[in-house]
Design a protein around this motif. Sequence first.
Motif, short mmCIF file in Angstrom:
data_model
loop_
_atom_site.label_atom_id
_atom_site.label_comp_id
_atom_site.label_asym_id
_atom_site.label_seq_id
_atom_site.Cartn_x
_atom_site.Cartn_y
_atom_site.Cartn_z
N HIS A 144 49.57 13.88 35.01
CA HIS A 144 49.57 14.30 36.43
C HIS A 144 48.94 15.68 36.56
O HIS A 144 48.11 15.92 37.45
N SER A 153 53.47 11.34 31.30
CA SER A 153 53.11 11.32 32.73
C SER A 153 53.02 12.73 33.33
O SER A 153 52.21 12.96 34.23
N GLU A 199 49.53 8.25 26.34
CA GLU A 199 49.49 7.45 27.56
C GLU A 199 50.78 7.57 28.39
O GLU A 199 50.74 7.48 29.61
N TYR A 200 51.91 7.79 27.73
CA TYR A 200 53.18 7.85 28.47
C TYR A 200 53.56 9.29 28.86
O TYR A 200 54.65 9.51 29.39
#
Length: 173
Positions: A131, A127, A124-125
């Motif tokens: 992206h 990013s 989840e982290y």
Amino acid sequence: MHETLIEGKRLKLRRAHAGDLNYIMTLQYAPENLKFIAPFDEDYQRAIIESDGSERLDVIIEELDTGAAAGYFMLRKLDSPCAEFTHVIIGRKGLGYGREALNLLLEWTFKVRKYHRVWIDCKEYNSIALHLYESLGFVREGVLREILLTDGVYENLIVLGMLNREYNARRES
Ligand SMILES: CC(C)(COP(=O)(O)OP(=O)(O)OC[C@H]1O[C@@H](n2cnc3c(N)ncnc32)[C@H](O)[C@@H]1OP(=O)(O)O)[C@@H](O)C(=O)NCCC(=O)NCCS
């Protein structure tokens, strides 16, 4: 012979062979990668490399101009209509290789091999990876809550998927 899946402008995707095992293990255990994946051990990787490739494949991302390895990923469930991408790792980061390699992989899975769906999961982290996947057209489908135990902490995984018709619609638009 090292079977080529597909070739692009700067990169090609080819099946891994026994000589790539060291590269794959080093890449997985590099600290900047390890925090984002759950590594497979060498015996597991060797079994994939020595298999007939009909269900799972280890794939090397290779620079066309140098012949050097630029990254690795694994494909699973290739004997079903719904292929899974996993352990996407770029060795030479920030050069657009992740985007080019995944675009090639999507072309191979949907245009060449005609899979119905592909999917991937991602911490989840993470990013940067989220992206990248969403900008390629992957859709967030859900959260596997606290499914991964890492250093005593349960972590969430985001599941992202893309359907063949979604891939075609993006190409036509
Ligand atoms: C995630 C990963 C595969 C991306 O590969 P990459 O070749 O470095 O990425 P690219 O150069 O193709 O860039 C892809 C996008 O990410 C962005 N990006 C890349 N590195 C970044 C960074 N350090 N910070 C912020 N954004 C970044 C780029 O700007 C680009 O987005 P844009 O086209 O909208 O500008 C790579 O960083 C990696 O191997 N990470 C460690 C392992 C991992 O997390 N794997 C995914 C597991 S689910």
